[in-house]
Design an enzyme around this catalytic site. Structure first.
Site, PDB file in Angstrom:
ATOM      1  N   LYS A 153       0.829  -1.210   0.000  1.00 63.35           N
ATOM      2  CA  LYS A 153       0.000   0.000   0.000  1.00 63.35           C
ATOM      3  C   LYS A 153       0.860   1.255   0.000  1.00 63.35           C
ATOM      4  O   LYS A 153       0.573   2.232  -0.710  1.00 63.35           O
ATOM      5  CB  LYS A 153      -0.922  -0.005   1.221  1.00 63.35           C
ATOM      6  CG  LYS A 153      -1.803   1.241   1.348  1.00 63.35           C
ATOM      7  CD  LYS A 153      -2.721   1.394   0.137  1.00 63.35           C
ATOM      8  CE  LYS A 153      -3.574   2.645   0.224  1.00 63.35           C
ATOM      9  NZ  LYS A 153      -4.622   2.564   1.236  1.00 63.35           N
ATOM     10  N   CYS A 207      -3.750  10.173   1.887  1.00 65.01           N
ATOM     11  CA  CYS A 207      -2.925   9.048   1.438  1.00 65.01           C
ATOM     12  C   CYS A 207      -1.632   9.519   0.787  1.00 65.01           C
ATOM     13  O   CYS A 207      -0.555   9.372   1.351  1.00 65.01           O
ATOM     14  CB  CYS A 207      -3.710   8.181   0.461  1.00 65.01           C
ATOM     15  SG  CYS A 207      -5.090   7.303   1.210  1.00 65.01           S
TER      16      CYS A 207
END
Length: 328
Positions: A153, A207
């Site tokens: 991720k 993010c």
């Protein structure tokens, strides 16, 4: 389907509204993981959620960490739960990392259709969690270790951040040469193996503007490119402010007695969302307001006016109002 009914999803914003966590077979931790002022991961929300779970965790339960975290965090959370409860990892309870992969604005669709990476702290944990996601995920499930899932991720988001940084540096060089950066990139992209992204006013959100710092924190000797990309993207709003300042100076040269009105179209970190987190557009607005050299107007139809004005004061306008009033 009964498994889904016996699942507790800890909320993405905060857990303060919950008086207690109820017993369940599966617990999913999906809480924020921001960074501190010195660019280190703030895992306080993760451990607050884990503490809540520890009070009701029983034999046979499974804990899934979806929050984006530095490499090694899932194992630390598992040991934290084991210490708190006295239960044995991998036999009494199971723990895995399954990074969330949803796009703000299309969350429910992507929750179902996107491929998922599942990394258990042991093989049994991986299989337990894979069985759970099979109930509602139509995408493929890829099984691996917790550390690989965590890093996957972080690498995904860092890859995008680096590519955006390249487009920003191309734009900076183009402006320095008096070249239109958008025409330049369009022409460069005519090459069949080149796909430069469109430069903007920076990188925001919870993010891309955050996750690369987790890799820089964990791997300081191997992440110089990621660190540089972050610095390039963080600097972009201030470069845009410099371009605005030049336009204002040009305008003021022929309007000596007036204060220039600057309209900013957009305040969220990306199009078609109401999320202001780490928004470079919002940072530009704040800096212009702080400098107090121009009258600032902001149009952001995706954000409630009261919420927006909490950040910028009474400067929110509709598109029509802004266009009619703005000088720039």
């Amino acid at each position: 389907k009964q498994w889904l009914k016996n699942t507790r999803w800890l909320p993405t914003k905060t857990t303060t509204w919950m008086s207690s966590v109820e017993p369940a077979d599966y617990f999913i931790i999906a809480v924020p993981t921001p960074f501190t002022n010195d660019k280190k991961a703030d895992l306080s929300y993760v451990y607050a959620a884990a503490s809540s779970i520890a009070g009701v965790l029983k034999k046979g339960d499974t804990v899934i960490l979806e929050s984006t975290v530095p490499v090694g965090t899932t194992k630390k959370v598992a040991h934290f739960l084991s210490t708190k409860t006295g239960l044995s990892i991998g036999s009494d309870f199971f723990v895995a990392h399954c990074p969330e992969r949803v796009l703000p604005g299309n969350i429910f669709q992507e929750l179902k259709v996107n491929d998922r990476i599942i990394g258990g702290i042991d093989r049994g944990s991986t299989q337990h969690v894979a069985s759970f996601y099979e109930y509602f995920v139509s995408g493929d499930l890829y099984l691996t270790t917790a550390e690989t899932a965590e890093m996957a991720k972080l690498v995904e988001n860092s890859y995008r951040d680096v590519n955006v940084a390249f487009s920003h540096q191309v734009a900076s060089m183009a402006y320095a040469a008096g070249i239109d950066p958008y025409e330049l990139i369009d022409l460069a992209n005519k090459h069949p193996r080149v796909k430069i992204l469109r430069p903007t006013c920076g990188v925001g959100g919870h993010c891309l503007a955050v996750d690369p710092w987790f890799l820089v924190e964990t791997f300081p000797e191997q992440s110089s490119l990621l660190k540089t990309a972050r610095e390039v993207n963080d600097a972009k709003p201030f470069e845009v402010l410099g371009r605005i300042a030049k336009k204002v100076t040009q305008w003021e040269a022929s309007h000596h007695t007036k204060t220039c009105r600057v309209l900013l179209l957009g305040a969220t970190y990306k199009a078609d969302v109401d999320d202001l987190r780490e928004s470079p557009a919002l940072e530009i607005a704040r800096q212009l307001i702080k400098e107090n050299q121009v009258e600032v107007l902001v149009c952001e139809p995706n954000v409630d006016t009261q919420i927006l004005e909490h950040h910028i004061g009474k400067r929110s306008v509709t598109l029509q109002e802004g266009i009619e009033a703005a000088d720039i």
